[in-house]
Design an enzyme around this catalytic site. Structure first.
Site, PDB file in Angstrom:
ATOM      1  N   ASN A  12       0.835  -1.191   0.000  1.00 32.72           N
ATOM      2  CA  ASN A  12       0.000   0.000   0.000  1.00 32.72           C
ATOM      3  C   ASN A  12       0.880   1.255   0.000  1.00 32.72           C
ATOM      4  O   ASN A  12       1.313   1.714   1.037  1.00 32.72           O
ATOM      5  CB  ASN A  12      -0.937  -0.027   1.220  1.00 32.72           C
ATOM      6  CG  ASN A  12      -1.880   1.156   1.242  1.00 32.72           C
ATOM      7  OD1 ASN A  12      -1.663   2.151   0.544  1.00 32.72           O
ATOM      8  ND2 ASN A  12      -2.933   1.062   2.035  1.00 32.72           N
ATOM      9  N   CYS A  42      -2.316   5.263   0.193  1.00 31.35           N
ATOM     10  CA  CYS A  42      -3.224   6.022   1.056  1.00 31.35           C
ATOM     11  C   CYS A  42      -2.726   7.452   1.243  1.00 31.35           C
ATOM     12  O   CYS A  42      -1.612   7.670   1.694  1.00 31.35           O
ATOM     13  CB  CYS A  42      -3.364   5.335   2.415  1.00 31.35           C
ATOM     14  SG  CYS A  42      -4.734   4.195   2.398  1.00 31.35           S
ATOM     15  N   ASN A  63      -5.188   4.261  -6.208  1.00 31.29           N
ATOM     16  CA  ASN A  63      -5.639   4.477  -4.845  1.00 31.29           C
ATOM     17  C   ASN A  63      -6.437   5.785  -4.863  1.00 31.29           C
ATOM     18  O   ASN A  63      -6.682   6.348  -5.916  1.00 31.29           O
ATOM     19  CB  ASN A  63      -4.447   4.552  -3.893  1.00 31.29           C
ATOM     20  CG  ASN A  63      -4.838   4.167  -2.469  1.00 31.29           C
ATOM     21  OD1 ASN A  63      -5.810   4.702  -1.943  1.00 31.29           O
ATOM     22  ND2 ASN A  63      -4.104   3.255  -1.858  1.00 31.29           N
ATOM     23  N   THR A  64      -6.817   6.267  -3.716  1.00 32.90           N
ATOM     24  CA  THR A  64      -7.739   7.402  -3.687  1.00 32.90           C
ATOM     25  C   THR A  64      -7.028   8.728  -3.930  1.00 32.90           C
ATOM     26  O   THR A  64      -5.829   8.849  -3.765  1.00 32.90           O
ATOM     27  CB  THR A  64      -8.462   7.455  -2.335  1.00 32.90           C
ATOM     28  OG1 THR A  64      -7.472   7.462  -1.309  1.00 32.90           O
ATOM     29  CG2 THR A  64      -9.359   6.253  -2.160  1.00 32.90           C
ATOM     30  N   CYS A  97     -29.210  22.104 -26.678  1.00 31.96           N
ATOM     31  CA  CYS A  97     -28.130  22.106 -27.665  1.00 31.96           C
ATOM     32  C   CYS A  97     -27.926  23.529 -28.175  1.00 31.96           C
ATOM     33  O   CYS A  97     -26.803  23.980 -28.367  1.00 31.96           O
ATOM     34  CB  CYS A  97     -28.450  21.150 -28.808  1.00 31.96           C
ATOM     35  SG  CYS A  97     -29.984  21.511 -29.692  1.00 31.96           S
ATOM     36  N   CYS A 111     -20.496  24.250 -37.941  1.00 30.77           N
ATOM     37  CA  CYS A 111     -20.269  23.128 -37.007  1.00 30.77           C
ATOM     38  C   CYS A 111     -18.838  22.589 -37.109  1.00 30.77           C
ATOM     39  O   CYS A 111     -18.395  22.195 -38.179  1.00 30.77           O
ATOM     40  CB  CYS A 111     -21.268  22.004 -37.296  1.00 30.77           C
ATOM     41  SG  CYS A 111     -21.042  20.554 -36.238  1.00 30.77           S
ATOM     42  N   CYS A 131     -23.186  19.504 -28.155  1.00 30.09           N
ATOM     43  CA  CYS A 131     -24.640  19.334 -28.285  1.00 30.09           C
ATOM     44  C   CYS A 131     -25.040  17.904 -27.947  1.00 30.09           C
ATOM     45  O   CYS A 131     -26.054  17.663 -27.296  1.00 30.09           O
ATOM     46  CB  CYS A 131     -25.118  19.731 -29.679  1.00 30.09           C
ATOM     47  SG  CYS A 131     -24.296  18.875 -31.041  1.00 30.09           S
TER      48      CYS A 131
END
Lengths: 439, 434
Positions: free
Chosen positions: B136, B139, B204-205, B353, B380, B386
């Site tokens: 680990n 963390c 991991n976080t 849109c 476009c 959109c």
């Protein structure tokens, strides 16, 4: 309890107080906080939203719903009330299914609109529960304005005028203000004395004096008002009721639906309100539905709502028709009243079937009836009013009548649907024009 | 039905769904129930050194981000490693592994960055019969302040060093769990590889504050008026995690380094996506913490159905199949020209849109008086906004222009074949590159 739905004649106490309390409870229970968030989340925040276009008071619906979804229902309420000071009542009585919710893109796409009406109620209820008034009155202008009629149009006009600093006196013939909000709509749409509480809350703006027991032709004259005030707004509604024009119409038990509704609204104890075992309501509008449903809720055994054309022509929305049907009201269409039968009091009423063009078929039917409620429309009453357009006071787009310094709005004025929300819009717009004219 | 059995660096499990090292895997009771519910493996909640265990806060340990109807989109936690004595955990692991020999049981470990500490504890844990280790290094809260967890994971040299110690200490497979709280995930991944690790697991976080209490003026989760950054996980982090997995999978130096994918995996589809990007298996935590162990049943049935539909017989059939299609921007085909098309039958006329394009993009959508929305091909640029804001899935799509077809925006016909920035005349480096 001595009576039941089966008891003969017109009697009170067909149901117990507990049953009546349940029957006359809120038609839609208020949304709780979480329900409101979920309902608000369904709004797509449409560009140039169709719902706004459909609202007679042009409330910025996507904005107020977004304000609810971000946890600021008070801000949402201000968005609503700045356009419609009776937004609380309109949230309860507006036929949203034929206005904003009918054109909601989610109704069009899925048959399930955003619950705009219920969300509006959530927002306005939240703000009103805090018992604060969101608007401040400007410094007094010294101008005096008379508002005749304390219904939705008059109250809306009065509030807007008072907000601009004018001194407003509101006259109403009834014993208390509110107009149709107080006297004219079904009880289950405005529980807990909401109409009166809303008026009291509205008056917190200040600068408004209410004088009841005064109507045109009764302790009040338009000439005097014109002389005493800088401007006059007429929001007098429709005081008369159409008659069937039938022989026997004067028999006992044949009543105006508006009187039945009004008496019911003002009753302090519903167990004392008498209702027939067999009730027939004639008409196809909201008043007819309100009367029929409430007759059923009071414990009448049989309630028939009879309309002379097809159901698709009824002024009452499909939602209202379904509500009536769900409460057990029998809706009969394509039948015109022919004769009231009875010895002193009505016993039966005869109808003839008619097509949508009201062409008679010669086929008749008789319905047993202890009570007949007439709900076939109301009429303007009063003498010496400004010029009429048809049967209503002629007004232009801002409510000006044919007489200088007299404006009119709501049901008594030409144009627009006879809806609470329309009356509010017209009262507000006339007030804006009065204010501009006085400035 | 497709065969879901998984062989990840020699560790076999009935399916590729493991529970990540976290509160759900903290004790025998949970792990037995997880295996019964159908999870293929668990990474036991991180074990620390012998002696008095760590102490957790007793205020809130989690904060959350909610979507509509309180759907949990992101979770953050400030829990530490296991706060139960080492020997208790080891006894429980031994019993569980004995009863579930076919399921994967991995020991997550975190001890100080000292050779003796690692070399002492790994053989001790191996006696439980566990199938491998997960180091680990991830963390981000609490333990990092004590020089462990992400404090190690943020220094590639330490990762390499500890990985080597671990491999020297045990013959079991070693997985290094990586922290995303770094600038470039390739450095720690390459360090793990150099140290001899058999695999990496990520992410991991992520360091996070889920909210601020505007009354108290404290971050959430709030402990007696104060808060600290916690580790963010759940569906919200999935895009970040997938990018990191893909970066390692397509990096030549680490291309053959096995990956256990972690980060917001909630459904079979999430798992399939991680695996397509190169993860050999996946680990799940937040989804189980939100809905309970039962969700693995949907993951199993969904992945099986999809594999059957696609004709995959084993999970290894599709692992890494999307990796070759992850490329650098400069290699994207600039001759691929598309235009938005609005299906008028599906359009519900909300105008989102239009608002998005008109206010924030290229003014390429026209709105008629009766609320008909149409794309202006000459404006476009196919940005896709959109499509993304449209509430009706599939209502707005992108049509690919054929080669030779006129692009009304540029007034040029669409060039045939592939052409990227490296060869584009506007690229000042083109000359030099040649």
């Amino acid at each position: 309890m001595t009576n039941s739905p089966l008891s003969q004649g017109v009697v009170s106490g067909r149901l117990s107080s507990a049953e009546l309390a349940e029957n006359f409870a809120d038609l839609h229970a208020p949304l709780d906080d979480h329900e409101a968030l979920v309902a608000a989340d369904r709004c797509y925040f449409c560009h140039d939203a169709p719902c706004m276009e459909a609202c007679p008071t042009d409330i910025d619906i996507p904005l107020f719903i977004r304000q609810i979804s971000t946890g600021t229902p008070e801000a949402a309420a201000r968005t609503i009330l700045s356009q419609n000071i009776l937004g609380g009542m309109c949230a309860r009585v507006c036929p949203t299914e034929t206005l904003c919710e009918e054109v909601c893109v989610r109704e069009v796409a899925e048959g399930k609109p955003v619950k705009i009406g219920e969300l509006q109620r959530y927002a306005t209820d939240t703000l009103m529960a805090e018992d604060t008034h969101p608007f401040e009155r400007d410094a007094s202008t010294g101008k005096k304005i008379a508002v005749v009629g304390a219904g939705p149009a008059g109250l809306s006009a009065a509030h807007r005028l008072a907000m601009y600093g004018h001194d407003v006196t509101v006259f109403d013939g009834r014993a208390k203000p509110g107009g149709l909000n107080e006297f004219g709509i079904a009880s289950y749409k405005s529980v807990d004395n909401f109409a009166a509480r809303e008026v009291e809350w509205l008056l917190q703006i200040g600068g408004i004096t209410v004088e009841t027991g005064k109507r045109l032709g009764e302790r009040l004259s338009l000439e005097t008002l014109k002389a005493d005030y800088d401007a006059v707004f007429l929001g007098i509604g429709l005081g008369g009721v159409n008659a069937l024009g039938l022989e026997g119409e004067d028999k006992g038990g044949v009543l105006d639906a508006v009187d039945f509704i009004s008496n019911l609204r003002q009753a302090s104890d519903l167990t004392n309100v008498a209702i027939g075992r067999d009730v027939v309501v004639i008409g196809g509008g909201m008043t007819a539905v309100d009367a029929a449903v409430q007759a059923k809720l009071l414990g009448a055994l049989n309630v028939s709502l009879v309309y002379r054309r097809g159901r698709d022509r009824m002024a009452a929305s499909v939602f209202e028709q379904d509500l009536a049907a769900s409460k057990g009201v029998h809706i009969i269409s394509n039948a015109s009243p022919k004769a009231v039968i009875g010895n002193g009091a009505v016993r039966e009423i005869e109808f003839e079937y008619t097509d949508n063009d009201l062409k008679a078929t010669g086929q008749t039917v008789r319905l047993p009836a202890d009570q007949v409620f007439k709900a076939i429309g109301q009429t303007l009453s009063g003498d010496g009013l400004p010029d009429l357009d048809g049967s209503k006071i002629a007004v232009d787009g801002t409510g000006r009548t044919s007489v200088d310094w007299i404006w009119a709005g709501g049901d008594c004025a030409s144009g627009g649907d006879d809806l609470t929300v329309t009356a509010v819009a017209e009262g507000r717009d006339a007030a804006e024009d009065i204010h501009a004219s006085l400035s | 039905m497709a065969d879901l059995t998984s062989d990840f660096i020699g560790i076999k499990s009935p399916n590729p769904f493991w529970l990540a090292s976290a509160p759900p895997t903290d004790k025998e009771y949970n792990v037995r129930r997880a295996f019964e519910a159908g999870w293929g493996g668990v990474v036991w909640k991180t074990l620390g050194e012998e002696g008095p265990p760590v102490v957790n806060v007793n205020g809130p340990r989690y904060g959350a981000i909610h979507g509509a109807d309180r759907r949990l989109l992101g979770l953050n936690n400030i829990e530490l490693i296991t706060d139960r004595p080492l020997e208790v955990n080891l006894e429980e692991m031994t019993r569980v592994k004995k009863d579930y020999p076919d399921h994967a049981l991995i020991a997550s470990v975190m001890v100080p960055c000292e050779e003796d500490a690692w070399k002492k504890i790994l053989p001790q844990i191996a006696e439980t019969g566990c199938d491998g280790f997960e180091l680990n290094f991830g963390c981000p809260h609490g333990m990092a302040e004590r020089g462990m967890g992400s404090a190690v994971g943020q220094v590639p040299d330490y990762i390499e060093m500890v990985s080597r110690w671990a491999k020297e200490a045990t013959g079991l497979p070693v997985i290094v769990k990586l922290t995303p709280n770094i600038t470039n995930i390739l450095y720690p991944a390459e360090a793990a590889l150099k140290g001899g690790a058999d695999a990496v697991s990520l992410i991991n976080t992520i360091n996070s504050i889920t909210g601020v209490n505007l009354d108290v003026m404290s971050p959430e989760p709030m402990i007696d008026g104060k808060g600290t950054h916690g580790g963010y996980c759940g569906p919200a982090v999935k895009p970040i995690a997938m990018n990191m997995v893909a970066e390692i999978a397509r990096n030549p130096a680490t291309a053959n380094l096995p990956i256990s994918g972690i980060g917001g995996i909630t459904t079979w589809r999430d798992a399939a996506e991680f695996m397509a990007l190169g993860a050999g298996n996946v680990q799940v935590c937040t989804a189980a913490m939100t809905y309970g162990f039962k969700i693995v049943q949907e993951m199993i049935s969904g992945l099986s159905q999809w594999m059957d539909e696609k004709g995959y017989t084993s999970t290894s059939d599709f692992v890494g199949m999307a990796t070759p299609n992850v490329t650098d921007w400069q290699y994207l085909n600039l001759n691929h020209i598309t235009k938005a098309e609005i299906n008028q039958d599906d359009c519900i006329k909300c105008g989102r849109c239009y608002a998005a394009c008109e206010d924030t993009s290229h003014q390429a959508i026209e709105m008629s008086d009766d609320r008909v929305f149409t794309v202006k091909d000459d404006e476009c640029v196919a940005c896709n906004l959109c499509v993304n804001v449209c509430p009706v899935e599939g209502c707005i799509t992108m049509r690919t222009l054929d080669a030779g077809e006129m692009d009304e925006r540029t007034g040029q016909p669409v060039a045939a074949g592939y052409g990227n920035w490296t060869a584009h005349p506007n690229n000042p480096s083109v000359q030099a590159a040649e």
